[in-house]
Design a protein around this motif. Structure first.
Motif, PDB file in Angstrom:
ATOM      1  N   THR B 303       0.980  -1.213  -0.027  1.00 37.32           N
ATOM      2  CA  THR B 303       0.063   0.053   0.062  1.00 37.32           C
ATOM      3  C   THR B 303       0.847   1.148  -0.066  1.00 37.32           C
ATOM      4  O   THR B 303       1.758   1.366   1.139  1.00 37.32           O
ATOM      5  CB  THR B 303      -0.886  -0.072   1.239  1.00 37.32           C
ATOM      6  OG1 THR B 303      -1.707  -1.065   1.071  1.00 37.32           O
ATOM      7  CG2 THR B 303      -1.802   1.322   1.459  1.00 37.32           C
ATOM      8  N   LEU B 304       0.882   1.946  -0.892  1.00 38.55           N
ATOM      9  CA  LEU B 304       1.500   3.126  -1.284  1.00 38.55           C
ATOM     10  C   LEU B 304       1.489   4.173  -0.256  1.00 38.55           C
ATOM     11  O   LEU B 304       0.163   4.441   0.169  1.00 38.55           O
ATOM     12  CB  LEU B 304       1.390   3.794  -2.599  1.00 38.55           C
ATOM     13  CG  LEU B 304       1.820   2.530  -3.759  1.00 38.55           C
ATOM     14  CD1 LEU B 304       1.310   3.191  -5.099  1.00 38.55           C
ATOM     15  CD2 LEU B 304       3.232   2.161  -3.915  1.00 38.55           C
ATOM     16  N   GLU B 306       0.312   7.720   1.508  1.00 39.07           N
ATOM     17  CA  GLU B 306      -0.557   8.795   1.049  1.00 39.07           C
ATOM     18  C   GLU B 306       0.389   9.842   0.233  1.00 39.07           C
ATOM     19  O   GLU B 306      -0.226  10.385  -0.680  1.00 39.07           O
ATOM     20  CB  GLU B 306      -1.407   9.544   1.989  1.00 39.07           C
ATOM     21  CG  GLU B 306      -2.449   8.514   2.444  1.00 39.07           C
ATOM     22  CD  GLU B 306      -3.411   9.351   3.547  1.00 39.07           C
ATOM     23  OE1 GLU B 306      -3.852  10.494   3.255  1.00 39.07           O
ATOM     24  OE2 GLU B 306      -3.652   8.649   4.619  1.00 39.07           O
ATOM     25  N   SER B 308       2.813   9.560  -1.521  1.00 39.74           N
ATOM     26  CA  SER B 308       3.718   9.129  -2.781  1.00 39.74           C
ATOM     27  C   SER B 308       2.597   9.586  -4.250  1.00 39.74           C
ATOM     28  O   SER B 308       1.475   9.816  -3.926  1.00 39.74           O
ATOM     29  CB  SER B 308       3.718   7.447  -3.015  1.00 39.74           C
ATOM     30  OG  SER B 308       2.324   6.898  -2.996  1.00 39.74           O
ATOM     31  N   ASN B 309       3.403   9.427  -5.231  1.00 42.44           N
ATOM     32  CA  ASN B 309       2.606   9.825  -6.509  1.00 42.44           C
ATOM     33  C   ASN B 309       1.850   8.732  -7.163  1.00 42.44           C
ATOM     34  O   ASN B 309       2.388   8.128  -7.843  1.00 42.44           O
ATOM     35  CB  ASN B 309       3.707  10.491  -7.298  1.00 42.44           C
ATOM     36  CG  ASN B 309       3.080  10.905  -8.688  1.00 42.44           C
ATOM     37  OD1 ASN B 309       1.940  11.097  -8.868  1.00 42.44           O
ATOM     38  ND2 ASN B 309       3.818  10.989  -9.609  1.00 42.44           N
ATOM     39  N   TYR B 310       0.589   8.459  -6.518  1.00 43.40           N
ATOM     40  CA  TYR B 310      -0.177   7.405  -6.973  1.00 43.40           C
ATOM     41  C   TYR B 310      -1.319   7.718  -8.108  1.00 43.40           C
ATOM     42  O   TYR B 310      -2.039   6.977  -8.636  1.00 43.40           O
ATOM     43  CB  TYR B 310      -0.597   6.672  -5.813  1.00 43.40           C
ATOM     44  CG  TYR B 310      -1.713   7.285  -5.104  1.00 43.40           C
ATOM     45  CD1 TYR B 310      -3.250   7.369  -5.425  1.00 43.40           C
ATOM     46  CD2 TYR B 310      -1.028   7.924  -3.928  1.00 43.40           C
ATOM     47  CE1 TYR B 310      -4.064   8.265  -4.659  1.00 43.40           C
ATOM     48  CE2 TYR B 310      -2.144   8.668  -3.102  1.00 43.40           C
ATOM     49  CZ  TYR B 310      -3.411   8.683  -3.502  1.00 43.40           C
ATOM     50  OH  TYR B 310      -4.489   9.408  -2.982  1.00 43.40           O
ATOM     51  N   HIS B 311      -1.385   9.111  -8.294  1.00 44.33           N
ATOM     52  CA  HIS B 311      -2.643   9.301  -9.126  1.00 44.33           C
ATOM     53  C   HIS B 311      -2.194   8.890 -10.417  1.00 44.33           C
ATOM     54  O   HIS B 311      -0.955   9.154 -11.202  1.00 44.33           O
ATOM     55  CB  HIS B 311      -2.594  10.932  -9.005  1.00 44.33           C
ATOM     56  CG  HIS B 311      -2.730  11.417  -7.714  1.00 44.33           C
ATOM     57  ND1 HIS B 311      -4.283  11.430  -7.232  1.00 44.33           N
ATOM     58  CD2 HIS B 311      -1.980  11.990  -6.724  1.00 44.33           C
ATOM     59  CE1 HIS B 311      -4.126  11.632  -5.898  1.00 44.33           C
ATOM     60  NE2 HIS B 311      -2.888  12.046  -5.454  1.00 44.33           N
ATOM     61  N   LEU B 313      -2.041   5.901 -11.807  1.00 41.69           N
ATOM     62  CA  LEU B 313      -0.797   5.103 -11.697  1.00 41.69           C
ATOM     63  C   LEU B 313      -0.682   4.092 -12.825  1.00 41.69           C
ATOM     64  O   LEU B 313       0.263   3.863 -13.364  1.00 41.69           O
ATOM     65  CB  LEU B 313      -0.514   4.434 -10.305  1.00 41.69           C
ATOM     66  CG  LEU B 313       0.834   3.255 -10.039  1.00 41.69           C
ATOM     67  CD1 LEU B 313       1.874   4.091 -10.309  1.00 41.69           C
ATOM     68  CD2 LEU B 313       0.686   2.682  -8.835  1.00 41.69           C
ATOM     69  N   SER B 343      -9.465   5.862  -2.304  1.00 40.40           N
ATOM     70  CA  SER B 343      -7.997   6.444  -2.393  1.00 40.40           C
ATOM     71  C   SER B 343      -7.292   5.043  -2.019  1.00 40.40           C
ATOM     72  O   SER B 343      -6.129   4.894  -2.303  1.00 40.40           O
ATOM     73  CB  SER B 343      -7.827   7.411  -1.359  1.00 40.40           C
ATOM     74  OG  SER B 343      -6.641   7.266  -0.836  1.00 40.40           O
ATOM     75  N   GLU B 346      -6.462   2.918  -4.903  1.00 36.96           N
ATOM     76  CA  GLU B 346      -5.665   3.394  -5.967  1.00 36.96           C
ATOM     77  C   GLU B 346      -4.115   3.360  -5.307  1.00 36.96           C
ATOM     78  O   GLU B 346      -3.260   3.333  -6.167  1.00 36.96           O
ATOM     79  CB  GLU B 346      -6.174   4.886  -6.106  1.00 36.96           C
ATOM     80  CG  GLU B 346      -7.281   5.340  -6.785  1.00 36.96           C
ATOM     81  CD  GLU B 346      -7.740   6.666  -7.010  1.00 36.96           C
ATOM     82  OE1 GLU B 346      -8.609   6.939  -7.782  1.00 36.96           O
ATOM     83  OE2 GLU B 346      -7.212   7.627  -6.235  1.00 36.96           O
ATOM     84  N   ARG B 347      -3.984   3.395  -4.043  1.00 43.42           N
ATOM     85  CA  ARG B 347      -2.589   3.087  -3.308  1.00 43.42           C
ATOM     86  C   ARG B 347      -2.475   1.624  -3.303  1.00 43.42           C
ATOM     87  O   ARG B 347      -1.056   1.430  -2.819  1.00 43.42           O
ATOM     88  CB  ARG B 347      -2.619   3.960  -2.105  1.00 43.42           C
ATOM     89  CG  ARG B 347      -2.629   5.601  -2.242  1.00 43.42           C
ATOM     90  CD  ARG B 347      -2.334   6.036  -0.707  1.00 43.42           C
ATOM     91  NE  ARG B 347      -3.255   6.287  -0.028  1.00 43.42           N
ATOM     92  CZ  ARG B 347      -3.139   5.786   1.156  1.00 43.42           C
ATOM     93  NH1 ARG B 347      -2.062   5.152   1.570  1.00 43.42           N
ATOM     94  NH2 ARG B 347      -4.056   5.670   1.964  1.00 43.42           N
ATOM     95  N   VAL B 372       6.278   6.083  -8.468  1.00 39.33           N
ATOM     96  CA  VAL B 372       5.442   6.571  -7.353  1.00 39.33           C
ATOM     97  C   VAL B 372       6.348   7.656  -6.682  1.00 39.33           C
ATOM     98  O   VAL B 372       5.889   8.277  -5.515  1.00 39.33           O
ATOM     99  CB  VAL B 372       5.069   5.587  -6.403  1.00 39.33           C
ATOM    100  CG1 VAL B 372       4.085   4.560  -7.247  1.00 39.33           C
ATOM    101  CG2 VAL B 372       6.198   4.795  -5.857  1.00 39.33           C
TER     102      VAL B 372
END
Lengths: 374, 374
Positions: B303-304, B306, B308-311, B313, B343, B346-347, B372
């Motif tokens: 789980t990345l 919060e 991190s750059n997960y948008h 992805l 969210s 997504e992570r 990420v």
């Protein structure tokens, strides 16, 4: 087999199963080996091909003259009918069938929430006037028919009635589901068009290899309009991921090696005399009963006259060494509420002849005739 | 494989599929031949054995120490879960799962009318306190868990949590569905008890040969209380008649010839270094992220954070030659309405490692880390 032996054994006029001796285990073994040693030997063991083994879909697509995307191959046609029912039946919807019809189909449609109404089956197919009465009352989700060598009736729908169905489906707007597993097993006469040939936009064609190669393989297929097949494939993927690919690839190999054609010929040679034996025995022992004489398939059926002794027939038959299927299971709800479907069902006797020898058939029909005599 | 080649190729961290090289096509061919030439060579091609090939059911029954009537073998475990859902879910019922859980299971329960609520998964299994909160609100039809090497999380439920589930099932009165397809693929450490071992009356055990022999065979099974298995078998018969018997008989033959044991050993030798490679790569390239270190199975997951750059992805990863699965599909409805499941999804990144080489894994994780990074 000497008559003395036949006369003492139990005779099973029950399920429509192929003769054990007709199951091509040696040829299939060869086909499975070829598949597993071939270029797709690992592919068929992996995930994938959710709509069925693509090369088999391609072959069927060619056979039915549609694009492969309109063909879905699954684990037997009953499962595909169940999925089709899940997509098309809303609780309370009406589904129409021939009366009598395939018991498991009726059960499947009911389990998916349909009210299943049977339209009387005549010696040349569904009664069109009665069908029109039903359509005038309510448009069904679909009409389910078995146009060739019907189960359980054995009758084949006339060309005129096929055309009438094709027209009615357009006029009222409903699906025609044609279930044609027996169609290729024609022992005499000429094939009539598929409903698909007359109205492809409204027709879902369902068939399988259960009667042509082996039921245990569970290879059935469905052909329909692209959008519907897409939705069905997606539902199939969500429910089973993919069908068993190895047996589908083996079926294709069975075709490629030319075994399908030779096997079909053997089946006809084995089954045609059994059909003839059934017809002869009925004419000899139950000469007062009129019945449709099938030109193929697995079944002959008779409706016993009201005055015959049909009460408690199943259990009396069993005592006499004759195992019959409960006729009432083939009957859906009646179109006219005052119709006595129960009595019709009790008088209905299906005679699946493929897995019995001519001697067994003769003896079985003789026993039946004695049981129902007044 | 030279690094230069790996660095330019697309890397598929998507479905949990076996390695192609691990699919035993030659051994299976031998098994199918033996079946079709053996005493059941025609039986497996005929109708029958609606609850699955009886000799295989007997073997599984022995393995799980239950009578054969408590074992149902079908075309893959997803289909059995769908049938189980049809019997046990009334529209509006709640089903609980781990959060995240197997996406297709969530979808299946929803399609059968359930509201599916996810209970947070920790590094040692489901969060028991949160589960109790959910149970206090409403008794579910069942709780679905994957106790060993969970999909998608990779985590294994602790012994204490297993015992807690066994107790809660009795206290509140609901079914425990344990899905254990990965259980036998343990690369290190010791097995913990099945939920069945702790509370057989409340447990439905579901498993399959998809990860142990081949997914394409679609041989899955279910073990449960006699009455439930009877009703499931009857529903299965109504829906598919019977599963594909030939592949079930081949699986039994695979056991009999000793291939199951040797094949399992080969799988472990192939997959264990791939798991190690995944863990090492994560520790090297994503050292700031804590994750559960699995001791078996198919998946590691992260789980990345919060920050991190997960948008976006998935699409950025694809552009970088890295194919990922949408993490949100593994998330059911949240227990607490204010929880931001989207969210979290997504992570969430699942890393199925079995079908990739250690080099591909190293390269794939490196790419992920770069994507990420802030």
């Amino acid at each position: 087999m000497p008559t003395s032996q036949v006369s003492s054994e139990q005779i099973l006029f029950t399920r429509g199963v192929p003769a054990m001796e007709a199951l091509p285990n040696t040829l299939l073994s060869e086909c499975v080996q070829a598949v597993l040693a071939g270029p797709d030997g690992k592919t068929v063991l992996q995930y994938g091909h959710n709509g069925g083994y693509l090369p088999l879909r391609r072959m069927l697509a060619e056979q039915y003259d549609v694009p492969p995307d309109q063909v879905l191959v699954g684990n037997g046609s009953l499962h595909l009918q169940d999925l089709f029912s899940a997509l098309t039946i809303q609780p309370g919807d009406v589904v129409l069938t021939e009366q009598p019809s395939y018991d498991r189909a009726i059960k499947t449609f009911r389990r998916r929430g349909a009210r299943v109404i049977g339209i009387p089956l005549e010696h040349d197919g569904i009664n069109i006037a009665e069908l029109e009465k039903a359509l005038a009352k309510q448009t069904p989700s679909f009409l389910y028919v078995i146009p060739d060598f019907q189960n359980p009736g054995g009758v084949t729908m006339s060309g005129a009635k096929r055309q009438a169905l094709a027209d009615l489906a357009d006029r009222y707007g409903f699906w025609l589901v044609e279930d044609v597993p027996y169609r290729t097993l024609r022992y005499s006469g000429e094939s009539l068009p598929l409903l698909r040939d007359l109205n492809p936009a409204r027709t879902i064609t369902v068939s399988s290899y259960s009667k042509l190669i082996s039921p245990g393989l569970r290879v059935g297929y469905l052909i329909g309009p692209l959008d519907l097949v897409k939705r069905l494939t997606s539902l199939a993927e969500d429910t089973i991921l993919a069908p068993v690919l190895l047996v589908q690839a083996a079926v294709l190999e069975f075709h490629k090696k030319g075994y399908f054609t030779s096997n079909l010929e053997s089946l006809k040679q084995l089954y045609a005399p059994r059909l003839q034996a059934t017809i002869s025995a009925l004419k000899t022992h139950m000469s007062d009963i009129s019945f449709a004489e099938p030109e193929g398939g697995f079944f002959v059926s008779v409706t016993l006259p009201e005055q015959s002794n049909y009460h408690n027939l199943l259990s009396r038959a069993k005592d006499a060494g004759l195992v019959l299927t409960d006729g009432t299971a083939f009957f859906a709800d009646p179109l006219n509420e005052n119709e006595d479907v129960k009595s019709l069902g009790e008088r209905f006797v299906r005679l699946p002849f493929c897995a019995l020898t001519p001697e067994q058939i003769e003896e079985g029909v003789k026993r039946l005739a004695q049981l129902v005599e007044r």
